[in-house]
Design a protein around this motif. Structure first.
Motif, mmCIF file in Angstrom:
data_model
loop_
_atom_site.group_PDB
_atom_site.id
_atom_site.type_symbol
_atom_site.label_atom_id
_atom_site.label_comp_id
_atom_site.label_asym_id
_atom_site.label_seq_id
_atom_site.Cartn_x
_atom_site.Cartn_y
_atom_site.Cartn_z
ATOM 1 N N ILE A 1 0.688 0.341 -9.936
ATOM 2 C CA ILE A 1 0.127 1.084 -8.803
ATOM 3 C C ILE A 1 -1.195 0.459 -8.370
ATOM 4 O O ILE A 1 -1.444 0.227 -7.176
ATOM 5 N N ILE A 2 -2.060 0.168 -9.338
ATOM 6 C CA ILE A 2 -3.367 -0.422 -9.042
ATOM 7 C C ILE A 2 -3.214 -1.835 -8.479
ATOM 8 O O ILE A 2 -3.883 -2.212 -7.514
ATOM 9 N N SER B 1 2.315 1.689 -3.543
ATOM 10 C CA SER B 1 1.311 2.151 -4.502
ATOM 11 C C SER B 1 0.945 3.606 -4.233
ATOM 12 O O SER B 1 0.736 4.388 -5.170
ATOM 13 N N SER B 2 0.906 3.990 -2.965
ATOM 14 C CA SER B 2 0.556 5.364 -2.611
ATOM 15 C C SER B 2 1.630 6.349 -3.056
ATOM 16 O O SER B 2 1.329 7.427 -3.579
ATOM 17 N N GLY C 1 -2.287 -5.009 -1.559
ATOM 18 C CA GLY C 1 -2.124 -4.468 -0.210
ATOM 19 C C GLY C 1 -3.416 -4.493 0.569
ATOM 20 O O GLY C 1 -3.447 -4.873 1.746
ATOM 21 N N GLY C 2 -4.510 -4.110 -0.080
ATOM 22 C CA GLY C 2 -5.813 -4.113 0.575
ATOM 23 C C GLY C 2 -6.251 -5.503 0.998
ATOM 24 O O GLY C 2 -6.739 -5.701 2.125
ATOM 25 N N PHE D 1 -1.985 -1.713 -4.937
ATOM 26 C CA PHE D 1 -3.067 -1.237 -4.066
ATOM 27 C C PHE D 1 -4.033 -2.365 -3.738
ATOM 28 O O PHE D 1 -4.438 -2.542 -2.580
ATOM 29 N N ILE D 2 -4.418 -3.147 -4.752
ATOM 30 C CA ILE D 2 -5.360 -4.248 -4.546
ATOM 31 C C ILE D 2 -4.747 -5.337 -3.666
ATOM 32 O O ILE D 2 -5.373 -5.815 -2.715
ATOM 33 N N ALA E 1 -1.669 5.469 4.162
ATOM 34 C CA ALA E 1 -1.358 4.096 3.763
ATOM 35 C C ALA E 1 -0.843 3.275 4.944
ATOM 36 O O ALA E 1 -1.255 2.133 5.159
ATOM 37 N N TRP F 1 0.756 2.801 -14.184
ATOM 38 C CA TRP F 1 -0.549 2.760 -13.528
ATOM 39 C C TRP F 1 -0.966 1.345 -13.137
ATOM 40 O O TRP F 1 -1.528 1.142 -12.066
ATOM 41 N N LEU G 1 1.512 6.692 -6.765
ATOM 42 C CA LEU G 1 0.402 7.561 -7.160
ATOM 43 C C LEU G 1 0.750 9.020 -6.942
ATOM 44 O O LEU G 1 0.466 9.879 -7.789
ATOM 45 N N LEU H 1 0.824 -1.207 0.000
ATOM 46 C CA LEU H 1 0.000 0.000 0.000
ATOM 47 C C LEU H 1 0.864 1.265 0.000
ATOM 48 O O LEU H 1 0.537 2.256 -0.661
#
Length: 316
Positions: free
Chosen positions: A167-168, A23-24, A174-175, A171-172, A46, A164, A27, A20
């Protein structure tokens, strides 16, 4: 088996926090944000994600005291343990602007939480809304100040060249890791606390809080080694602000937080530690050398954290 789940939960939180954070930062680079904005918002939010997910999950499971203990303990760990460890590895220079804006806001949020908790030993939905609204005000003022700072972040080439889809994806991943890790961590910690006769609030303010502070530790050490003092300090202060404003704010709105009798140590002891450790940043930053957190100051904070843990467990 609970110990195994606890370890797996910690590993997932660390991995999720790393994904996260990366990715943050990627971004923020795409959007050309300044170091102050990155440290106080993107990276802070994050690295606060583990606290948010653990707190919401525990509140939904009926352990609201666990959620509050996690945030208070994490805020203590962020300054006493994470800042202490970071300073021990790489002494930090403090920007003068730090005490004009960042530190006062952290103290304001800490005092606001203390005042809200005194009125009924709980956090109801409207109080959660007040905390969340305060974060919005903080962000608006931060953005206004950021317009005066055009400095951009210098990081490694891998992050600068982030695309991108990476990054996406980060993020996914990490979540998902944070969500699964929080479920395992809460369930395992509650089981261990019950088997040992230890209140959930003490487990939350110590073991779980330390675990959810690992992303802050990793981000701050890396930033300090790269001489990015604005990110390192901004991350810790911003994380404490987000922990109170967004983590407790969102948690209280979803499920009001009620402190049970066995968890009163949070109000009678732990919250004073949180306020004191945050307040101690002021004299430590000026004595004897101004605007400098040296290694011996880091040792002082680490000793304070050990003392906090000793006092917390000695009340059993």
């Amino acid at each position: 088996m609970s110990i195994f789940y606890l370890i797996i939960g910690f590993v997932l939180l660390v991995a999720g926090g790393e994904f996260l954070v990366r990715s943050s930062v990627g971004l923020s680079l795409k959007l050309n944000l300044s170091k102050m904005i990155i440290g106080l918002t993107v990276v802070s939010f994050a690295t606060s994600a583990p606290e948010l997910i653990v707190s919401v999950q525990s509140a939904l499971d009926g352990f609201s005291g666990f959620a509050l203990g996690n945030v208070i303990g994490s805020n203590i760990a962020n300054i006493a343990f994470v800042l202490g460890t970071t300073a021990l590895i790489a002494p930090l220079a403090i920007d003068k602007d730090f005490f004009k804006f960042n530190w006062p806001w952290m103290m304001a949020f800490s005092i606001l939480l203390y005042v809200l908790l005194l009125s009924g030993n709980n956090l109801v939905r409207w109080e959660g809304a007040v905390l969340l609204g305060s974060i919005v005000i903080f962000l608006v003022l931060l953005i206004i100040r950021a317009h005066k700072n055009k400095e951009t972040l210098r990081v490694d080439e891998e992050l600068q060249e982030s695309v991108w889809w990476k990054i996406i994806l980060f993020f996914i991943l990490g979540g998902i890791a944070l969500w699964q890790g929080s479920v395992l961590l809460v369930e395992a910690a509650v089981e261990i606390a019950a088997s040992l006769g230890i209140p959930e609030s003490i487990i939350a303010v110590s073991m779980v809080a330390l675990g959810t502070s690992v992303p802050e530790l990793a981000a701050s050490i890396i930033a300090a080694l790269k001489k990015e003092k604005a990110i390192s300090l901004g991350n810790l202060i911003g994380s404490n602000i987000f922990n109170i404003g967004s983590v407790l704010g969102i948690t209280a709105i979803i499920q009001p937080i009620q402190i049970e009798e066995k968890g009163m140590g949070l109000l009678n002891n732990d919250i004073y530690w949180m306020l004191g450790i945050a307040l101690a940043l002021l004299p430590l930053a000026f004595l004897p050398k101004a605007y400098h957190i040296s290694r011996y100051k880091g040792i002082i904070y680490l000793c304070a954290y050990v003392l906090f843990l000793y006092v917390a467990f000695s009340t059993l």
